[in-house]
Design a protein around this motif. Structure first.
Motif, PDB file in Angstrom:
ATOM      1  N   ASP A 345      41.183  45.262  46.842  1.00  9.77           N
ATOM      2  CA  ASP A 345      39.840  44.796  46.479  1.00  9.77           C
ATOM      3  C   ASP A 345      38.855  44.960  47.631  1.00  9.77           C
ATOM      4  O   ASP A 345      37.690  45.285  47.429  1.00  9.77           O
ATOM      5  CB  ASP A 345      39.882  43.315  46.067  1.00  9.77           C
ATOM      6  N   ASN A 346      39.349  44.699  48.856  1.00  9.77           N
ATOM      7  CA  ASN A 346      38.440  44.733  49.997  1.00  9.77           C
ATOM      8  C   ASN A 346      38.400  46.074  50.714  1.00  9.77           C
ATOM      9  O   ASN A 346      37.795  46.199  51.763  1.00  9.77           O
ATOM     10  CB  ASN A 346      38.849  43.652  51.002  1.00  9.77           C
ATOM     11  N   SER A 347      39.066  47.062  50.158  1.00  6.11           N
ATOM     12  CA  SER A 347      39.124  48.338  50.874  1.00  6.11           C
ATOM     13  C   SER A 347      37.860  49.153  50.618  1.00  6.11           C
ATOM     14  O   SER A 347      37.041  48.824  49.772  1.00  6.11           O
ATOM     15  CB  SER A 347      40.333  49.133  50.417  1.00  6.11           C
ATOM     16  N   GLU A 348      37.730  50.225  51.369  1.00  3.08           N
ATOM     17  CA  GLU A 348      36.546  51.073  51.276  1.00  3.08           C
ATOM     18  C   GLU A 348      36.679  52.122  50.180  1.00  3.08           C
ATOM     19  O   GLU A 348      35.825  52.983  50.036  1.00  3.08           O
ATOM     20  CB  GLU A 348      36.348  51.804  52.614  1.00  3.08           C
ATOM     21  N   MET A 349      37.787  52.055  49.460  1.00  2.00           N
ATOM     22  CA  MET A 349      38.042  53.104  48.471  1.00  2.00           C
ATOM     23  C   MET A 349      36.974  53.093  47.381  1.00  2.00           C
ATOM     24  O   MET A 349      36.309  52.093  47.153  1.00  2.00           O
ATOM     25  CB  MET A 349      39.388  52.852  47.792  1.00  2.00           C
ATOM     26  N   SER A 350      36.866  54.230  46.695  1.00  2.00           N
ATOM     27  CA  SER A 350      35.928  54.288  45.579  1.00  2.00           C
ATOM     28  C   SER A 350      36.441  53.377  44.462  1.00  2.00           C
ATOM     29  O   SER A 350      37.624  53.054  44.399  1.00  2.00           O
ATOM     30  CB  SER A 350      35.845  55.718  45.054  1.00  2.00           C
ATOM     31  N   GLN A 351      35.515  52.992  43.604  1.00  2.00           N
ATOM     32  CA  GLN A 351      35.869  52.114  42.483  1.00  2.00           C
ATOM     33  C   GLN A 351      37.027  52.688  41.675  1.00  2.00           C
ATOM     34  O   GLN A 351      37.994  52.001  41.360  1.00  2.00           O
ATOM     35  CB  GLN A 351      34.638  51.937  41.586  1.00  2.00           C
ATOM     36  N   GLU A 352      36.946  53.992  41.423  1.00  2.00           N
ATOM     37  CA  GLU A 352      37.978  54.640  40.611  1.00  2.00           C
ATOM     38  C   GLU A 352      39.342  54.540  41.282  1.00  2.00           C
ATOM     39  O   GLU A 352      40.347  54.182  40.666  1.00  2.00           O
ATOM     40  CB  GLU A 352      37.595  56.115  40.399  1.00  2.00           C
ATOM     41  N   TYR A 353      39.340  54.831  42.579  1.00  2.00           N
ATOM     42  CA  TYR A 353      40.594  54.843  43.307  1.00  2.00           C
ATOM     43  C   TYR A 353      41.182  53.435  43.391  1.00  2.00           C
ATOM     44  O   TYR A 353      42.378  53.228  43.311  1.00  2.00           O
ATOM     45  CB  TYR A 353      40.360  55.408  44.705  1.00  2.00           C
ATOM     46  N   ARG A 354      40.262  52.451  43.525  1.00  2.00           N
ATOM     47  CA  ARG A 354      40.700  51.060  43.562  1.00  2.00           C
ATOM     48  C   ARG A 354      41.415  50.687  42.277  1.00  2.00           C
ATOM     49  O   ARG A 354      42.451  50.044  42.287  1.00  2.00           O
ATOM     50  CB  ARG A 354      39.486  50.150  43.740  1.00  2.00           C
ATOM     51  N   GLU A 355      40.830  51.117  41.176  1.00  2.00           N
ATOM     52  CA  GLU A 355      41.433  50.779  39.885  1.00  2.00           C
ATOM     53  C   GLU A 355      42.813  51.433  39.736  1.00  2.00           C
ATOM     54  O   GLU A 355      43.754  50.797  39.255  1.00  2.00           O
ATOM     55  CB  GLU A 355      40.510  51.198  38.734  1.00  2.00           C
ATOM     56  N   ILE A 356      42.896  52.684  40.175  1.00  2.00           N
ATOM     57  CA  ILE A 356      44.196  53.361  40.095  1.00  2.00           C
ATOM     58  C   ILE A 356      45.225  52.623  40.953  1.00  2.00           C
ATOM     59  O   ILE A 356      46.336  52.342  40.511  1.00  2.00           O
ATOM     60  CB  ILE A 356      44.092  54.831  40.561  1.00  2.00           C
ATOM     61  N   SER A 357      44.815  52.280  42.183  1.00  2.00           N
ATOM     62  CA  SER A 357      45.753  51.614  43.087  1.00  2.00           C
ATOM     63  C   SER A 357      46.224  50.297  42.495  1.00  2.00           C
ATOM     64  O   SER A 357      47.395  49.935  42.593  1.00  2.00           O
ATOM     65  CB  SER A 357      45.107  51.327  44.437  1.00  2.00           C
ATOM     66  N   LEU A 358      45.287  49.589  41.884  1.00  2.00           N
ATOM     67  CA  LEU A 358      45.641  48.293  41.328  1.00  2.00           C
ATOM     68  C   LEU A 358      46.590  48.446  40.144  1.00  2.00           C
ATOM     69  O   LEU A 358      47.573  47.712  40.016  1.00  2.00           O
ATOM     70  CB  LEU A 358      44.368  47.551  40.893  1.00  2.00           C
ATOM     71  N   SER A 359      46.319  49.449  39.313  1.00  2.00           N
ATOM     72  CA  SER A 359      47.206  49.594  38.168  1.00  2.00           C
ATOM     73  C   SER A 359      48.590  50.057  38.617  1.00  2.00           C
ATOM     74  O   SER A 359      49.609  49.677  38.051  1.00  2.00           O
ATOM     75  CB  SER A 359      46.607  50.508  37.101  1.00  2.00           C
ATOM     76  N   LYS A 360      48.622  50.826  39.709  1.00  2.00           N
ATOM     77  CA  LYS A 360      49.931  51.224  40.253  1.00  2.00           C
ATOM     78  C   LYS A 360      50.686  50.015  40.803  1.00  2.00           C
ATOM     79  O   LYS A 360      51.899  49.903  40.658  1.00  2.00           O
ATOM     80  CB  LYS A 360      49.761  52.266  41.357  1.00  2.00           C
ATOM     81  N   LEU A 361      49.924  49.134  41.450  1.00  2.00           N
ATOM     82  CA  LEU A 361      50.544  47.927  41.989  1.00  2.00           C
ATOM     83  C   LEU A 361      51.104  47.063  40.858  1.00  2.00           C
ATOM     84  O   LEU A 361      52.195  46.502  40.949  1.00  2.00           O
ATOM     85  CB  LEU A 361      49.507  47.150  42.806  1.00  2.00           C
ATOM     86  N   LYS A 362      50.348  46.984  39.773  1.00  2.00           N
ATOM     87  CA  LYS A 362      50.808  46.196  38.631  1.00  2.00           C
ATOM     88  C   LYS A 362      52.086  46.773  38.025  1.00  2.00           C
ATOM     89  O   LYS A 362      52.977  46.041  37.605  1.00  2.00           O
ATOM     90  CB  LYS A 362      49.719  46.126  37.558  1.00  2.00           C
ATOM     91  N   MET A 363      52.148  48.113  38.010  1.00  2.00           N
ATOM     92  CA  MET A 363      53.363  48.753  37.503  1.00  2.00           C
ATOM     93  C   MET A 363      54.572  48.376  38.353  1.00  2.00           C
ATOM     94  O   MET A 363      55.684  48.232  37.866  1.00  2.00           O
ATOM     95  CB  MET A 363      53.225  50.276  37.544  1.00  2.00           C
ATOM     96  N   MET A 364      54.298  48.257  39.639  1.00  2.00           N
ATOM     97  CA  MET A 364      55.377  47.897  40.571  1.00  2.00           C
ATOM     98  C   MET A 364      55.913  46.502  40.232  1.00  2.00           C
ATOM     99  O   MET A 364      57.118  46.276  40.191  1.00  2.00           O
ATOM    100  CB  MET A 364      54.792  47.939  41.993  1.00  2.00           C
ATOM    101  N   LEU A 365      54.972  45.599  39.978  1.00  3.19           N
ATOM    102  CA  LEU A 365      55.371  44.243  39.622  1.00  3.19           C
ATOM    103  C   LEU A 365      56.119  44.244  38.287  1.00  3.19           C
ATOM    104  O   LEU A 365      57.092  43.516  38.091  1.00  3.19           O
ATOM    105  CB  LEU A 365      54.127  43.357  39.534  1.00  3.19           C
ATOM    106  N   GLU A 366      55.634  45.094  37.409  1.00  3.33           N
ATOM    107  CA  GLU A 366      56.287  45.197  36.113  1.00  3.33           C
ATOM    108  C   GLU A 366      57.743  45.632  36.266  1.00  3.33           C
ATOM    109  O   GLU A 366      58.629  45.111  35.602  1.00  3.33           O
ATOM    110  CB  GLU A 366      55.536  46.225  35.264  1.00  3.33           C
ATOM    111  N   LEU A 367      57.953  46.585  37.156  1.00  5.63           N
ATOM    112  CA  LEU A 367      59.324  47.026  37.415  1.00  5.63           C
ATOM    113  C   LEU A 367      60.188  45.842  37.851  1.00  5.63           C
ATOM    114  O   LEU A 367      61.330  45.699  37.436  1.00  5.63           O
ATOM    115  CB  LEU A 367      59.339  48.110  38.499  1.00  5.63           C
ATOM    116  N   CYS A 368      59.617  44.969  38.675  1.00  6.03           N
ATOM    117  CA  CYS A 368      60.368  43.814  39.166  1.00  6.03           C
ATOM    118  C   CYS A 368      60.733  42.857  38.046  1.00  6.03           C
ATOM    119  O   CYS A 368      61.808  42.291  38.029  1.00  6.03           O
ATOM    120  CB  CYS A 368      59.558  43.040  40.200  1.00  6.03           C
TER     121      CYS A 368
END
Ligand code: ADP
Ligand code: MG
Length: 598
Positions: A345-368
């Motif tokens: 959330d606090n990174s300098e990434m573009s909005q699009e990239y932030r959303e991708i990163s977040l959804s990837k992180l959520k997938m990781m949690l889903e795996l758990c």
């Protein structure tokens, strides 16, 4: 040709048969075709160019991005009696000269170089003076700026095709990403290449995921299960790395730290130590990675959630390169998720990239928090089909149970409702468990009708349920900063009985589940453990004398096979897995003697 190749495989490398697509790949290269190979770590990519190098006239040029990778491969090849050398900045001038001469006169089978060699200068001149059989581009994903290991030098490899049109190129990688793949094909200008794509399933890695409870105890349990073995523990921050290393050292474990805060000299030392010792645990950030090709890493443990499944797969993939049963443990908590999320959330990434990163992180949690096959989840993530069940994850081997938790979910939701979304998970669980602390008294929470209605479950079970409710959006953080819990639009469905809710309940810590793991190598499990230790100790001594990592002499699997077959003479010795003519001549008599004495 097949027979001939098989006899090289057996005589030089000591292996009885090819794995997967190896034979077809080797034939493609020998046939003079450009070849692209996508295979997971540990599947045996090196052999795909090493064998053609021995079969074909001329010298094979191998491009590799890291000096440490090169050194290990060349050492290992030399042990097998193969004429291999490398050229890089660490060479003394006299060695350089000697290697140059043998390359020109064709007294070499393989020459390893770094990609700078193609940018002109002395190495480039040398290549023009040589008879080259093939170019092998190892770790070919380094050519792609989409990849995680982009190396600018790799771009110059595009010139190979311009300058050496008739010499076949084989490019190899373990990176599955489609964009990276097409970058490789186009950057290297491969000419109608034969493409070989293997399954990404790592059958010898047993995946096991647990919620963090008392994580230091959980980690120690792992170390006890794997005492005397070698492993990596990944932590999210340098601080966590150093703290954990100190704690483990205090408890007598052989642990060292590795992270980007160390000087390059310290890092190099740590890496060398890791390669050379058999019972060492490296506690590291993700800075520890590329360049690690130690084959007998028996476990990788994640203390906290990786950023995404790509990272998880890559990091766990460092276990079991030798194909022996190995373990990937992960201890995760909602705190990791929150920290990583706020980082995004606090990174300098573009909005699009932030959303991708977040959804990837959520997938990781889903795996758990999955209650179906983890192997399938990972393979599907990379676009590969998979069976519904495997035999190498905790879910499929019934170490994890799924149970209906609708009633429990209702209790959590009711409590949050009564609290008006003003408290976090800790207070919710305290209320459910009927805790008698100051905060409960101060707020008169012991007067609530839900107070003490959850004593049938443990605190960690309640936390698990809350995490799953968050993951499935039945509840949310009403105030992300204070992590207070609130209801969502979906909450009503459970409260009204329209939705059911289930979670995976982790059973108590399973001490050793080695027996539960079926692998193709089960024949190697019944070996003379005492003899194995004797051979291992001796291997360590020899390696130390020679200044090479132990696995360069013999792999663990070879030592195990020795401890089963207990050969009595040279011809029996040659029958052992991983023993070729050269190693038999070098080490046969010593190891035969050790076995006889035993
Ligand atoms: P990769 O580069 O794909 O990660 P490596 O080439 O380093 O994998 O090989 C991993 C391990 O598998 C090595 O120890 C190698 O000697 C072993 N190996 C490769 N091919 C075979 C084979 N046909 N039979 C037995 N072991 C093999
Ligand atoms: Mg490799």
């Amino acid at each position: 040709m097949k027979r001939e190749l098989e006899s090289i495989l057996f005589d030089t490398f000591g292996y009885p048969s090819f794995r997967g697509d190896q034979l077809d790949i080797i034939k493609s290269v020998i046939n003079g075709d450009d070849t692209f190979v996508l295979m997971p770590t540990g599947a045996g990519k090196s052999l795909c160019y090493q064998l053609p190098a021995l079969y074909l006239e001329g010298v094979a040029i191998v491009v590799s991005p890291l000096i440490s990778l090169m050194t290990n491969q060349v050492n290992a090849l030399k042990q097998n009696g193969v004429r291999a050398e490398f050229i890089n900045s660490t060479l003394e001038y006299s060695d350089y000269k000697r290697i140059e001469e043998s390359a020109i006169s064709g007294e070499l089978d393989l020459l390893y170089i770094t990609p700078e060699g193609f940018q002109g200068g002395r190495v480039r001149d040398l290549l023009d003076d040589m008879d080259i059989s093939l170019f092998a581009i190892d770790e070919a994903h380094c050519v792609s700026s989409w990849g995680h290991d982009f190396r600018e030098d790799y771009l110059s490899l595009g010139k190979i095709k311009d300058d050496y049109e008739d010499i076949p190129i084989i490019a190899l990688t373990a990176t599955a990403d489609k964009r990276v793949r097409s970058d490789i094909l186009s950057s290297l200008q491969l000419d109608e290449p034969n493409v070989f794509i293997s399954s990404f399933e790592r059958k010898n890695i047993h995946y096991k995921v647990e919620a963090k409870e008392q994580v230091s105890k959980q980690i120690e349990q792992v170390l006890k299960t794997h005492s005397g073995e070698c492993g990596i523990i990944y932590c999210q921050t340098r601080n966590k790395v150093d703290t954990l290393t100190k704690n483990l050292q205090k408890k007598g474990y052989h642990a060292i730290s590795y992270h980007a805060g160390l000087t390059s000299l310290q890092r190099e030392k740590a890496q060398k130590k890791f390669e050379r010792k058999d019972d060492i645990v490296v506690v590291a950030t993700i800075a520890f990675g590329m360049g690690i090709d130690k084959p007998n890493v028996r476990f990788v443990c994640h203390n906290g959630l990786p950023k995404n499944i790509e990272n998880y797969y890559q990091e766990t993939g460092r276990a079991g390169r030798d194909g022996e049963p190995s373990f990937a443990y992960m201890f995760y908590g909602m705190d990791d998720f929150v920290i990583s999320k706020s980082f995004i959330d606090n990174s300098e990434m573009s909005q699009e990239y932030r959303e991708i990163s977040l959804s990837k992180l959520k997938m990781m949690l889903e795996l758990c928090e999955l209650n179906s096959c983890r192997n399938k989840f990972i393979l599907n993530y990379f676009g590969e089909e998979a069976k519904d069940e495997c035999d190498h994850c905790d879910i499929c081997s019934n170490e994890v149970e799924s149970f209906d938790a609708t009633i429990h979910a209702k209790k959590v939701l009711s409590t949050i409702y009564y609290l008006n979304s003003r408290f976090g998970a800790g207070q919710v669980v305290d209320i459910l468990l009927g805790a008698k602390n100051k905060k409960i008294k101060d707020y008169s929470h012991d007067k609530l009708s839900v107070y003490g209605i959850g004593t049938d479950l443990s605190r960690s079970d309640w936390n698990l349920i809350i995490r799953n409710l968050i993951l499935n959006e039945y509840i949310c953080y009403s105030n992300p900063e204070y992590r207070t819990l609130g209801l969502t639009k979906k909450s009503g469905k459970i409260l009204k009985g329209e939705s059911e809710f289930s979670v995976t309940k982790k059973l108590g810590v399973v001490k050793s589940h080695r027996k539960a793991v079926k692998t193709n190598n089960s024949e190697f499990e019944d070996y003379d453990k005492e003899l194995f230790q004797v051979l291992k100790d001796h291997r360590y001594k020899m390696a130390k004398e020679k200044g090479v990592p132990p696995f360069v002499i013999f792999s663990d699997k070879t030592l195990k096979d020795l401890s089963i077959k207990k050969p009595r003479n040279e011809s029996e010795f040659l029958d052992v897995y991983g023993v070729g003519k050269s190693k038999s001549e070098k080490y046969g008599s010593i190891f035969l003697e050790l076995i006889r004495c035993h």
